[in-house]
Design a protein around this motif. Sequence first.
Motif, PDB file in Angstrom:
ATOM      1  N   GLY A  54       0.820  -1.248  -0.055  1.00  0.00           N
ATOM      2  CA  GLY A  54       0.160   0.139   0.052  1.00  0.00           C
ATOM      3  C   GLY A  54       0.809   1.183   0.176  1.00  0.00           C
ATOM      4  N   GLY A  55       2.228   1.242  -0.219  1.00  0.00           N
ATOM      5  CA  GLY A  55       2.852   2.378  -0.044  1.00  0.00           C
ATOM      6  C   GLY A  55       3.209   2.912  -1.318  1.00  0.00           C
ATOM      7  N   SER A  56       2.943   2.327  -2.467  1.00  0.00           N
ATOM      8  CA  SER A  56       3.101   2.915  -3.839  1.00  0.00           C
ATOM      9  C   SER A  56       1.826   2.757  -4.762  1.00  0.00           C
ATOM     10  CB  SER A  56       4.239   2.334  -4.303  1.00  0.00           C
ATOM     11  OG  SER A  56       4.425   2.769  -5.612  1.00  0.00           O
ATOM     12  N   SER A  57       1.545   3.809  -5.420  1.00  0.00           N
ATOM     13  CA  SER A  57       0.424   3.568  -6.255  1.00  0.00           C
ATOM     14  C   SER A  57       0.715   4.311  -7.755  1.00  0.00           C
ATOM     15  CB  SER A  57      -0.845   4.384  -5.764  1.00  0.00           C
ATOM     16  OG  SER A  57      -0.543   5.561  -5.241  1.00  0.00           O
ATOM     17  N   VAL A  58      -0.121   4.104  -8.598  1.00  0.00           N
ATOM     18  CA  VAL A  58       0.170   4.737  -9.994  1.00  0.00           C
ATOM     19  C   VAL A  58      -1.324   4.854 -10.316  1.00  0.00           C
ATOM     20  CG1 VAL A  58       0.948   4.361 -12.484  1.00  0.00           C
ATOM     21  CG2 VAL A  58       2.423   3.510 -10.359  1.00  0.00           C
ATOM     22  N   TYR A  59      -1.231   5.954 -11.295  1.00  0.00           N
ATOM     23  CA  TYR A  59      -2.512   6.437 -11.779  1.00  0.00           C
ATOM     24  C   TYR A  59      -2.422   6.888 -13.294  1.00  0.00           C
ATOM     25  CZ  TYR A  59      -3.767   7.484  -7.004  1.00  0.00           C
ATOM     26  OH  TYR A  59      -4.266   7.113  -5.693  1.00  0.00           O
ATOM     27  N   VAL A  60      -3.497   6.319 -14.042  1.00  0.00           N
ATOM     28  CA  VAL A  60      -3.883   6.938 -15.440  1.00  0.00           C
ATOM     29  C   VAL A  60      -3.649   8.385 -15.532  1.00  0.00           C
ATOM     30  CG1 VAL A  60      -4.932   6.763 -17.380  1.00  0.00           C
ATOM     31  CG2 VAL A  60      -4.439   4.519 -16.201  1.00  0.00           C
ATOM     32  N   ASP A  61      -3.218   9.216 -16.459  1.00  0.00           N
ATOM     33  CA  ASP A  61      -2.948  10.483 -16.439  1.00  0.00           C
ATOM     34  C   ASP A  61      -4.341  11.211 -16.056  1.00  0.00           C
ATOM     35  OD1 ASP A  61      -0.257  10.796 -18.751  1.00  0.00           O
ATOM     36  OD2 ASP A  61      -0.290  10.448 -16.619  1.00  0.00           O
ATOM     37  N   SER A  62      -5.400  10.817 -16.866  1.00  0.00           N
ATOM     38  CA  SER A  62      -6.577  11.254 -16.832  1.00  0.00           C
ATOM     39  C   SER A  62      -7.190  11.448 -15.432  1.00  0.00           C
ATOM     40  CB  SER A  62      -7.591  10.973 -17.774  1.00  0.00           C
ATOM     41  OG  SER A  62      -7.947   9.369 -17.527  1.00  0.00           O
ATOM     42  N   MET A  63      -6.965  10.291 -14.558  1.00  0.00           N
ATOM     43  CA  MET A  63      -7.308  10.124 -13.079  1.00  0.00           C
ATOM     44  C   MET A  63      -6.442  10.797 -12.147  1.00  0.00           C
ATOM     45  SD  MET A  63      -8.214   7.841 -15.486  1.00  0.00           S
ATOM     46  CE  MET A  63      -9.134   6.423 -15.884  1.00  0.00           C
ATOM     47  N   GLN A  64      -5.101  11.095 -12.853  1.00  0.00           N
ATOM     48  CA  GLN A  64      -4.437  11.863 -11.424  1.00  0.00           C
ATOM     49  C   GLN A  64      -4.885  13.068 -10.863  1.00  0.00           C
ATOM     50  OE1 GLN A  64      -1.079  10.509 -10.964  1.00  0.00           O
ATOM     51  NE2 GLN A  64      -1.227  11.892  -9.155  1.00  0.00           N
ATOM     52  N   GLY A  65      -4.894  13.010  -9.616  1.00  0.00           N
ATOM     53  CA  GLY A  65      -5.215  14.179  -8.898  1.00  0.00           C
ATOM     54  C   GLY A  65      -6.959  14.078  -8.643  1.00  0.00           C
ATOM     55  N   ARG A  66      -7.407  13.396  -9.251  1.00  0.00           N
ATOM     56  CA  ARG A  66      -9.005  13.134  -9.114  1.00  0.00           C
ATOM     57  C   ARG A  66      -9.354  11.805  -8.394  1.00  0.00           C
ATOM     58  NH1 ARG A  66     -12.761  12.919 -12.997  1.00  0.00           N
ATOM     59  NH2 ARG A  66     -11.125  11.423 -14.320  1.00  0.00           N
ATOM     60  N   PHE A  67      -8.567  10.790  -8.524  1.00  0.00           N
ATOM     61  CA  PHE A  67      -9.061   9.692  -8.014  1.00  0.00           C
ATOM     62  C   PHE A  67      -7.773   9.302  -7.097  1.00  0.00           C
ATOM     63  CE2 PHE A  67     -11.459   7.729 -11.744  1.00  0.00           C
ATOM     64  CZ  PHE A  67     -12.151   8.706 -11.603  1.00  0.00           C
ATOM     65  N   ILE A  68      -8.292   8.622  -6.031  1.00  0.00           N
ATOM     66  CA  ILE A  68      -7.060   8.105  -5.141  1.00  0.00           C
ATOM     67  C   ILE A  68      -7.518   6.535  -4.773  1.00  0.00           C
ATOM     68  CG2 ILE A  68      -6.088   8.224  -2.637  1.00  0.00           C
ATOM     69  CD1 ILE A  68      -7.179  11.163  -2.555  1.00  0.00           C
ATOM     70  N   ILE A  69      -6.543   5.780  -4.892  1.00  0.00           N
ATOM     71  CA  ILE A  69      -6.442   4.191  -4.689  1.00  0.00           C
ATOM     72  C   ILE A  69      -5.921   4.134  -3.415  1.00  0.00           C
ATOM     73  CG2 ILE A  69      -4.407   3.836  -5.718  1.00  0.00           C
ATOM     74  CD1 ILE A  69      -5.772   1.162  -6.591  1.00  0.00           C
ATOM     75  N   SER A  70      -6.602   3.238  -2.452  1.00  0.00           N
ATOM     76  CA  SER A  70      -6.147   2.881  -1.198  1.00  0.00           C
ATOM     77  C   SER A  70      -6.392   1.517  -0.885  1.00  0.00           C
ATOM     78  CB  SER A  70      -6.507   3.733   0.071  1.00  0.00           C
ATOM     79  OG  SER A  70      -7.879   3.886   0.197  1.00  0.00           O
ATOM     80  N   ARG A  71      -5.956   0.790   0.195  1.00  0.00           N
ATOM     81  CA  ARG A  71      -5.769  -0.496   0.773  1.00  0.00           C
ATOM     82  C   ARG A  71      -5.783  -0.608   2.213  1.00  0.00           C
ATOM     83  NH1 ARG A  71      -2.301  -4.236  -2.520  1.00  0.00           N
ATOM     84  NH2 ARG A  71      -3.199  -5.919  -0.965  1.00  0.00           N
ATOM     85  N   ASP A  72      -6.530  -1.440   2.726  1.00  0.00           N
ATOM     86  CA  ASP A  72      -6.555  -1.641   4.147  1.00  0.00           C
ATOM     87  C   ASP A  72      -6.547  -3.434   4.351  1.00  0.00           C
ATOM     88  OD1 ASP A  72      -6.927  -2.349   6.744  1.00  0.00           O
ATOM     89  OD2 ASP A  72      -8.349  -1.007   7.079  1.00  0.00           O
ATOM     90  N   ASN A  73      -5.044  -3.780   4.421  1.00  0.00           N
ATOM     91  CA  ASN A  73      -4.819  -5.257   4.371  1.00  0.00           C
ATOM     92  C   ASN A  73      -5.318  -5.786   5.425  1.00  0.00           C
ATOM     93  OD1 ASN A  73      -3.295  -5.015   1.934  1.00  0.00           O
ATOM     94  ND2 ASN A  73      -1.275  -4.997   2.750  1.00  0.00           N
ATOM     95  N   ALA A  74      -5.449  -5.179   6.733  1.00  0.00           N
ATOM     96  CA  ALA A  74      -6.214  -5.842   7.816  1.00  0.00           C
ATOM     97  C   ALA A  74      -7.788  -6.174   7.198  1.00  0.00           C
ATOM     98  CB  ALA A  74      -6.054  -4.928   8.899  1.00  0.00           C
TER      99      ALA A  74
END
Length: 117
Positions: A54-74
């Motif tokens: 969960g420490g690194s994420s990549v976005y497609v350009d058109s979503m950068q700044g608008r979308f945020i991906i996250s995860r909760d492994n617990a």
Amino acid sequence: VQLVESGGGLVQPGGSLRLSCAASGFTFSRYIMSWYRQAPGKERELVAVINSAGGSSVYVDSMQGRFIISRDNAKNTIYLQMNSLNPEDTAVYYCNARTITGIYDYWGQGTQVTVSS
């Protein structure tokens, strides 16, 4: 193995939605997780990827700044916070889990997001 997306729906332009994907049946913390989307008449496209920790994420350009991906492994869950939505974001959004080798690759059933006034 199950990936169950939720949180889709109808939202007005400029609005926000938060998608969730609950995973079960595999060792979630070892998998790279991604969101994809498929609009009517178009091919499925990548939205965002997050690494296993969960420490690194990549976005497609058109979503950068608008979308945020996250995860909760617990909780074996990933999320996609979508802001400033526009009609071009209308699509079925899919959750994907895969190992770094790509040998194991799982998909959810998708959740519909419709952006319309």
